[in-house]
Design an enzyme around this catalytic site. Structure first.
Site, PDB file in Angstrom:
ATOM      1  N   GLY A  24       0.800  -1.219   0.000  1.00  7.61           N
ATOM      2  CA  GLY A  24       0.000   0.000   0.000  1.00  7.61           C
ATOM      3  C   GLY A  24       0.833   1.270   0.000  1.00  7.61           C
ATOM      4  O   GLY A  24       1.630   1.471   0.887  1.00  7.61           O
ATOM      5  N   SER A  25       0.643   2.133  -0.984  1.00  5.17           N
ATOM      6  CA  SER A  25       1.539   3.281  -1.104  1.00  5.17           C
ATOM      7  C   SER A  25       1.059   4.226  -2.186  1.00  5.17           C
ATOM      8  O   SER A  25      -0.065   4.132  -2.674  1.00  5.17           O
ATOM      9  CB  SER A  25       2.948   2.775  -1.420  1.00  5.17           C
ATOM     10  OG  SER A  25       2.897   1.781  -2.424  1.00  5.17           O
ATOM     11  N   ARG A  26       1.951   5.133  -2.586  1.00  4.07           N
ATOM     12  CA  ARG A  26       1.588   6.156  -3.554  1.00  4.07           C
ATOM     13  C   ARG A  26       2.844   6.610  -4.303  1.00  4.07           C
ATOM     14  O   ARG A  26       3.948   6.583  -3.758  1.00  4.07           O
ATOM     15  CB  ARG A  26       0.957   7.318  -2.791  1.00  4.07           C
ATOM     16  CG  ARG A  26       0.747   8.599  -3.560  1.00  4.07           C
ATOM     17  CD  ARG A  26       0.004   9.576  -2.675  1.00  4.07           C
ATOM     18  NE  ARG A  26       0.271  10.956  -3.032  1.00  4.07           N
ATOM     19  CZ  ARG A  26      -0.266  12.007  -2.430  1.00  4.07           C
ATOM     20  NH1 ARG A  26      -1.089  11.830  -1.422  1.00  4.07           N
ATOM     21  NH2 ARG A  26       0.038  13.230  -2.807  1.00  4.07           N
TER      22      ARG A  26
END
Length: 219
Positions: A187-189
Site C-alpha cells: 500500500g503506497s503512492r
C-alpha cells in the site's frame, strides 16, 4: 506471471508462520475439526494474499520519446498545480497515483534519461491519500532529465501499511522508460511532477497500469 524478487522473504516467512500455526492447532486442538479447518482456510487465504501482492505479470510496455508513462499501477487521486519545495522550488503540475494492497507494486521509470538527483527520506506512515504524506512520510525523490532537457521528478511514498521502500537507481544512472526503478511493500503512492502546461492524458479516479498507461506528453 512470475513472483517479484522482493517477495521471496515475505512469502517464505508467511509459509513458515502458517506451518507453525497449523502444527500448534493440530497438536493442541486435534479434536476440534471446525477450528482446524478454519485455520487451514485462513492460512491459505493469507498465503494467496501475500503471493498476489508480489506478482510480476508479463506486459507489453508503452514506449515513446516524448511520452511520460505511468510509474505504477493504481488510481489517479491528484491532478493539480502545486509548489514543489524539495528540488524545483517552484510551481509544478502534480499527478499522484494511489496503489492499494491489491495492485502490482513494482515502480517503473516514466521516461528515459539521466538521474540528476536522488534522495531517500525517512519519515512517518500516514495514509497514502493524506496530502501531508507527500512531505512527511518515508519517501524517495528522483529527478530524471529527459533527452530534450526537461527534468521530471517522481516520488515513492510509503503508506500506512507500507514499511519498506526499495529502489534500484542512483544519481548518474542512465535509465530506460518502463524499466523497474523500485518497489514499495503493502500500500503506497507515487507522485510525479511535470512542468506547468504539460498535456496530461489522465482523469481523476482513472485506473492506470504502470509501464503501459500514457500519463502525459512532453513538449
Amino acid at each position: 506471471m512470475t513472483i517479484h524478487k522482493e517477495g521471496y522473504t515475505s512469502i517464505a516467512l508467511t509459509i513458515l508462520f502458517a506451518l507453525i500455526l497449523n502444527a500448534l492447532i493440530e497438536y493442541y486442538f486435534a479434536d476440534l475439526a471446525w477450528l482446524r479447518w478454519s485455520v487451514y482456510v485462513l492460512s491459505l487465504a493469507l498465503f494467496l494474499i501475500v503471493l498476489q501482492f508480489f506478482r510480476n505479470p508479463k506486459r507489453t510496455f508503452t514506449n515513446g520519446h516524448n511520452l511520460v508513462i505511468c510509474p505504477a499501477d493504481g488510481k489517479v487521486v491528484v491532478i493539480e498545480e502545486t509548489e514543489e519545495g524539495e528540488y524545483f522550488k517552484d510551481k509544478r503540475l502534480q499527478v499522484s497515483i494511489f496503489m492499494s494492497p491489491v495492485n502490482v507494486h513494482i515502480n517503473r521509470n516514466p521516461i528515459s534519461g539521466v538521474v540528476k538527483f536522488f534522495k531517500y527520506h525517512p519519515g512517518k506512515y500516514l495514509a497514502a491519500w493524506n496530502p501531508k504524506s507527500s512531505t512527511e512520510n518515508e519517501r524517495t525523490t528522483t529527478v530524471v532529465e529527459h533527452a530534450n532537457g526537461t527534468p521530471v521528478l517522481f516520488r515513492q511514498i510509503a503508506g500506512a501499511l507500507a514499511r519498506r521502500i526499495v529502489w534500484y537507481i542512483k544519481e548518474g544512472d542512465h535509465v530506460t522508460q518502463a524499466e523497474q526503478f523500485g518497489f514499495i511493500k503493502f500500500g503506497s503512492r507515487v507522485d510525479i511532477f511535470l512542468p506547468v502546461g504539460t498535456k496530461v492524458n489522465l482523469q481523476l479516479d482513472q485506473v492506470v497500469k504502470g509501464g503501459i498507461t500514457v500519463l502525459a506528453e512532453l513538449s
